[in-house]
Design a protein around this motif. Structure first.
Motif, PDB file in Angstrom:
ATOM      1  N   MET A 172      20.801   7.359  -5.782  1.00 49.09           N
ATOM      2  CA  MET A 172      21.677   6.444  -4.563  1.00 49.09           C
ATOM      3  C   MET A 172      20.784   7.368  -3.112  1.00 49.09           C
ATOM      4  O   MET A 172      21.545   5.994  -1.689  1.00 49.09           O
ATOM      5  N   PHE A 173      20.703   8.368  -3.319  1.00 50.17           N
ATOM      6  CA  PHE A 173      20.462   9.843  -2.243  1.00 50.17           C
ATOM      7  C   PHE A 173      19.032  10.172  -2.066  1.00 50.17           C
ATOM      8  O   PHE A 173      18.275   9.755  -3.524  1.00 50.17           O
ATOM      9  N   LYS A 174      18.264  10.061  -0.892  1.00 51.95           N
ATOM     10  CA  LYS A 174      17.325   9.692  -0.975  1.00 51.95           C
ATOM     11  C   LYS A 174      17.055  11.603  -1.849  1.00 51.95           C
ATOM     12  O   LYS A 174      15.412  11.720  -1.827  1.00 51.95           O
ATOM     13  N   ALA A 223      16.506  13.657  -4.372  1.00 54.03           N
ATOM     14  CA  ALA A 223      16.668  13.062  -5.373  1.00 54.03           C
ATOM     15  C   ALA A 223      17.971  14.378  -6.126  1.00 54.03           C
ATOM     16  O   ALA A 223      18.006  13.688  -7.052  1.00 54.03           O
ATOM     17  N   ASN A 224      17.711  15.407  -5.985  1.00 55.22           N
ATOM     18  CA  ASN A 224      18.708  16.584  -6.571  1.00 55.22           C
ATOM     19  C   ASN A 224      20.160  16.475  -6.635  1.00 55.22           C
ATOM     20  O   ASN A 224      20.992  17.169  -7.331  1.00 55.22           O
ATOM     21  N   LEU A 225      20.547  15.242  -5.764  1.00 51.00           N
ATOM     22  CA  LEU A 225      21.772  15.160  -5.640  1.00 51.00           C
ATOM     23  C   LEU A 225      22.305  14.321  -6.633  1.00 51.00           C
ATOM     24  O   LEU A 225      21.637  12.934  -6.603  1.00 51.00           O
ATOM     25  N   PRO A 226      23.526  14.446  -6.980  1.00 49.63           N
ATOM     26  CA  PRO A 226      24.106  13.415  -8.729  1.00 49.63           C
ATOM     27  C   PRO A 226      24.264  12.107  -8.236  1.00 49.63           C
ATOM     28  O   PRO A 226      24.619  11.773  -6.719  1.00 49.63           O
ATOM     29  N   GLY A 227      23.663  10.875  -8.948  1.00 49.97           N
ATOM     30  CA  GLY A 227      24.453   9.395  -8.503  1.00 49.97           C
ATOM     31  C   GLY A 227      23.257   8.716  -8.460  1.00 49.97           C
ATOM     32  O   GLY A 227      21.781   9.124  -7.865  1.00 49.97           O
ATOM     33  N   TRP A 228      23.650   7.299  -9.160  1.00 50.87           N
ATOM     34  CA  TRP A 228      22.079   6.839  -9.541  1.00 50.87           C
ATOM     35  C   TRP A 228      22.557   5.202  -9.399  1.00 50.87           C
ATOM     36  O   TRP A 228      23.801   4.332 -10.291  1.00 50.87           O
ATOM     37  N   ARG A 229      21.544   3.817  -8.853  1.00 46.53           N
ATOM     38  CA  ARG A 229      22.382   2.959  -9.174  1.00 46.53           C
ATOM     39  C   ARG A 229      21.841   2.336 -10.470  1.00 46.53           C
ATOM     40  O   ARG A 229      20.606   2.409  -9.862  1.00 46.53           O
ATOM     41  N   ILE A 230      22.545   1.860 -10.689  1.00 45.10           N
ATOM     42  CA  ILE A 230      21.804   0.821 -12.074  1.00 45.10           C
ATOM     43  C   ILE A 230      22.266  -0.498 -11.830  1.00 45.10           C
ATOM     44  O   ILE A 230      23.334  -1.334 -11.555  1.00 45.10           O
ATOM     45  N   ASP A 253      25.168  -4.325 -12.263  1.00 45.12           N
ATOM     46  CA  ASP A 253      25.520  -3.298 -12.045  1.00 45.12           C
ATOM     47  C   ASP A 253      26.252  -2.744 -11.621  1.00 45.12           C
ATOM     48  O   ASP A 253      27.181  -2.872 -11.763  1.00 45.12           O
ATOM     49  N   GLY A 254      25.444  -1.706 -10.863  1.00 45.40           N
ATOM     50  CA  GLY A 254      27.223  -0.606 -10.277  1.00 45.40           C
ATOM     51  C   GLY A 254      26.719   0.985 -10.241  1.00 45.40           C
ATOM     52  O   GLY A 254      24.965   1.049 -10.172  1.00 45.40           O
ATOM     53  N   VAL A 255      27.458   1.914 -10.538  1.00 40.41           N
ATOM     54  CA  VAL A 255      26.757   2.955  -9.699  1.00 40.41           C
ATOM     55  C   VAL A 255      27.284   4.371 -10.926  1.00 40.41           C
ATOM     56  O   VAL A 255      27.878   3.759 -11.562  1.00 40.41           O
ATOM     57  N   TYR A 256      26.304   4.674 -11.424  1.00 35.12           N
ATOM     58  CA  TYR A 256      26.270   5.871 -13.069  1.00 35.12           C
ATOM     59  C   TYR A 256      26.293   6.927 -11.963  1.00 35.12           C
ATOM     60  O   TYR A 256      25.730   7.647 -11.931  1.00 35.12           O
TER      61      TYR A 256
END
Length: 69
Positions: free
Chosen positions: A10-12, A14-21, A31-34
């Motif tokens: 989700m963020f540039k 990469a060590n910040l949590p959160g992914w768009r799936i 789709d959503g956010v994991y």
């Protein structure tokens, strides 16, 4: 069965949590956010109630394989 599964941070930074799936399930696009804790926020379309638990489990396994290797 999930097909065409994709994820991206989700963020540039990469060590910040959160992914768009995103993926297809039974011919429909989802789709959503994991989140780091395994919670999924569904996007524009939520999967059927009877398949949601199974989908969450499959997505969690895919994320463990791809992200948390």
């Amino acid at each position: 069965m999930i097909t065409h599964f994709q994820y991206k941070p989700m963020f540039k930074q990469a060590n910040l949590p959160g992914w768009r799936i995103s993926f297809y399930f039974r011919g429909a696009h989802y789709d959503g956010v994991y989140h780091k804790n395994g919670q999924i926020e569904w996007g524009s379309q939520k999967p059927p109630k009877e398949a949601e638990t199974d989908l969450q489990s499959q997505i969690h396994e895919l994320m463990l394989f791809h992200v948390y290797e």
